[in-house]
Write a protein that holds these residues in place. Structure first.
Motif, PDB file in Angstrom:
ATOM      1  N   TYR A   7       0.867  -1.177   0.000  1.00 29.06           N
ATOM      2  CA  TYR A   7       0.000   0.000   0.000  1.00 29.06           C
ATOM      3  C   TYR A   7       0.903   1.226   0.000  1.00 29.06           C
ATOM      4  N   VAL A   8       0.589   2.174  -0.853  1.00 36.52           N
ATOM      5  CA  VAL A   8       1.481   3.306  -1.075  1.00 36.52           C
ATOM      6  C   VAL A   8       0.696   4.613  -1.162  1.00 36.52           C
ATOM      7  N   ALA A   9       1.282   5.676  -0.602  1.00 33.81           N
ATOM      8  CA  ALA A   9       0.798   7.047  -0.801  1.00 33.81           C
ATOM      9  C   ALA A   9       1.882   7.772  -1.596  1.00 33.81           C
ATOM     10  N   LEU A  10       1.459   8.484  -2.624  1.00 31.55           N
ATOM     11  CA  LEU A  10       2.414   9.149  -3.506  1.00 31.55           C
ATOM     12  C   LEU A  10       1.966  10.587  -3.752  1.00 31.55           C
ATOM     13  N   ALA A  54      -3.389   7.380  -3.424  1.00 29.17           N
ATOM     14  CA  ALA A  54      -3.120   6.153  -2.678  1.00 29.17           C
ATOM     15  C   ALA A  54      -3.395   4.999  -3.625  1.00 29.17           C
ATOM     16  N   PHE A  55      -2.523   3.985  -3.575  1.00 34.56           N
ATOM     17  CA  PHE A  55      -2.745   2.821  -4.430  1.00 34.56           C
ATOM     18  C   PHE A  55      -2.137   1.584  -3.796  1.00 34.56           C
ATOM     19  N   GLU A  67       0.993  -7.168 -10.429  1.00 30.73           N
ATOM     20  CA  GLU A  67      -0.204  -6.766 -11.158  1.00 30.73           C
ATOM     21  C   GLU A  67      -0.219  -5.253 -11.292  1.00 30.73           C
ATOM     22  N   ASP A  68      -1.106  -4.730 -12.121  1.00 30.76           N
ATOM     23  CA  ASP A  68      -1.258  -3.289 -12.256  1.00 30.76           C
ATOM     24  C   ASP A  68      -1.691  -2.688 -10.916  1.00 30.76           C
ATOM     25  N   ALA A  69      -1.324  -1.443 -10.702  1.00 35.64           N
ATOM     26  CA  ALA A  69      -1.712  -0.739  -9.480  1.00 35.64           C
ATOM     27  C   ALA A  69      -3.223  -0.542  -9.453  1.00 35.64           C
ATOM     28  N   VAL A  70      -3.784  -0.594  -8.252  1.00 35.55           N
ATOM     29  CA  VAL A  70      -5.217  -0.358  -8.034  1.00 35.55           C
ATOM     30  C   VAL A  70      -5.340   0.933  -7.254  1.00 35.55           C
TER      31      VAL A  70
END
Length: 71
Positions: A7-10, A54-55, A67-70
């Motif tokens: 889980y990422v915040a960018l 966020a993704f 997989e591709d980011a959600v």
């Protein structure tokens, strides 16, 4: 190792170079989707940032297969 979800915040900001184009800041890893969303909300409100997302990404780090980011 098996499948793992990150889980990422960018955050994003305007570059001082390149004519002020929007560029990504360093990604911030979170422990959960809810935490990533809260972090992105906070980052978007931080002075100098012009937005944030966020993704999550799921995959096998040992194989480098994700997989591709959600969003």
């Amino acid at each position: 190792m098996g499948m793992v979800t990150y889980y990422v915040a960018l955050a994003f900001k305007r570059s001082d170079e390149d004519g002020g184009e929007i560029v990504a800041c360093d990604p911030k890893e979170a422990r959960s989707l809810d935490q990533a969303i809260r972090m992105a909300d906070s980052l978007a409100k931080t002075e100098g940032h012009c937005g944030a997302i966020a993704f999550s990404r799921t995959g096998d780090p040992a194989l480098g297969d994700f997989e591709d980011a959600v969003f």
